[in-house]
Motif scaffolding. Sequence first.
Motif, PDB file in Angstrom:
ATOM      1  N   ARG A  23       0.819  -1.210   0.000  1.00 39.50           N
ATOM      2  CA  ARG A  23       0.000   0.000   0.000  1.00 39.50           C
ATOM      3  C   ARG A  23       0.853   1.260   0.000  1.00 39.50           C
ATOM      4  N   ASP A  52      -1.774   7.693  -8.102  1.00 37.70           N
ATOM      5  CA  ASP A  52      -2.068   6.293  -8.432  1.00 37.70           C
ATOM      6  C   ASP A  52      -3.336   5.811  -7.741  1.00 37.70           C
ATOM      7  N   THR A  53      -3.492   6.160  -6.472  1.00 37.82           N
ATOM      8  CA  THR A  53      -4.659   5.715  -5.719  1.00 37.82           C
ATOM      9  C   THR A  53      -5.930   6.351  -6.259  1.00 37.82           C
ATOM     10  N   ARG A  55      -6.384   7.410  -9.340  1.00 39.08           N
ATOM     11  CA  ARG A  55      -6.652   6.824 -10.655  1.00 39.08           C
ATOM     12  C   ARG A  55      -7.320   5.450 -10.503  1.00 39.08           C
ATOM     13  N   ASP A  56      -6.841   4.643  -9.575  1.00 36.09           N
ATOM     14  CA  ASP A  56      -7.445   3.322  -9.350  1.00 36.09           C
ATOM     15  C   ASP A  56      -8.905   3.462  -8.910  1.00 36.09           C
ATOM     16  N   TRP A  57      -9.175   4.444  -8.059  1.00 40.79           N
ATOM     17  CA  TRP A  57     -10.549   4.656  -7.590  1.00 40.79           C
ATOM     18  C   TRP A  57     -11.451   5.095  -8.737  1.00 40.79           C
ATOM     19  N   GLU A  59     -11.144   4.431 -11.916  1.00 44.05           N
ATOM     20  CA  GLU A  59     -11.384   3.327 -12.846  1.00 44.05           C
ATOM     21  C   GLU A  59     -12.363   2.310 -12.276  1.00 44.05           C
ATOM     22  N   ALA A  60     -12.386   2.163 -10.954  1.00 44.97           N
ATOM     23  CA  ALA A  60     -13.251   1.158 -10.330  1.00 44.97           C
ATOM     24  C   ALA A  60     -14.641   1.689 -10.000  1.00 44.97           C
ATOM     25  N   SER A  61     -14.828   3.001  -9.975  1.00 45.55           N
ATOM     26  CA  SER A  61     -16.106   3.571  -9.563  1.00 45.55           C
ATOM     27  C   SER A  61     -17.177   3.324 -10.628  1.00 45.55           C
ATOM     28  N   ARG A  72     -12.315  12.635 -14.348  1.00 42.53           N
ATOM     29  CA  ARG A  72     -11.000  12.544 -14.992  1.00 42.53           C
ATOM     30  C   ARG A  72     -10.331  13.908 -15.046  1.00 42.53           C
ATOM     31  N   ARG A 122     -12.679   5.572   0.453  1.00 38.40           N
ATOM     32  CA  ARG A 122     -11.440   4.884   0.834  1.00 38.40           C
ATOM     33  C   ARG A 122     -11.228   4.838   2.347  1.00 38.40           C
TER      34      ARG A 122
END
Length: 309
Positions: A23, A52-53, A55-57, A59-61, A72, A122
Amino acid sequence: DRMCTVLWDAARLDLLDALATGRIHPMTMYERFRAGHLSTLPSADVLPALVDTLRDWLEASEVSRETRRGRRNVLVVVTRLAPTGTLGDLPDVLRTYRAQAAAHPRAFNLTRATLQAFVRDRLGKSHALYAALSDVPALKYRPSCLPRPFSPDQLRALVKTLGHPHGLMAWTMATTGMGPKEYWEDGFEVTPQGIAIHGQKRAGREREVPRVSVVAEPQVSRSRWQVRFRAHGGGRTPYDLRRTFANLLVEAGVPANRRAQYMGHGPRTQTELYERAELERWLAEDGAALRRVLGEPEAGLRVVRGGKA
């Protein structure tokens, strides 16, 4: 090895666990260790790399295309202001952007809301980072146009001006309270009691509203319909059709608790408040009241699925 030993001796098991699970990047802490500032590291939950965190959120939302596009843009802002920052830098990033975006309050407010949603998902709303973001005040702005719902006569004139099929689509939105996203993306269906709208913006938007008259399914694309509406809508916005429905409910004398349900401002489903028998009776009563306000005959509901009507 020396850094991990220092962390162990200092009982910083949260940091060691974050390292072990990936993490936190090891170099994030090693730079502090080399500078002798390891003891100043905050809790592990705010140390992951911010960009990074986020961006990951993103993409997953599970959000609409429009919401994803707006979020974005938030990622672009964060990347510009804190390319190597951590989650703990978010309040400073937001304060910096607030000073830069004074002339663009809507963009800032969207960024603020997005970052709040990110931290809420998060870390939770009780986390200090969420409170720190909330302490950064939103920017006030004057809407480009004030809400202007249609009267029944204005609505009929609009339907005639827009022509087929655009007019029937506008009529459907104004007599059901559907917003553009609900109409084109989420969908709806006619039930024996009313019209079930599958809104997904929030829990209460999955709802059932009274049947009034004609219901037209989308027959042209959203963009094509909006171009025609804006050309003939007299300066109004498509969302004013939903506001028209709210005004019609008031004119029809529908009680406030039922108006909230029909607009999608209430609980997840109407059956959480009412027995099904009562709901069916109220849908019938309110549908008749809306027809009286609109001057619609007591005819059966027609569903237009294509072709001229």
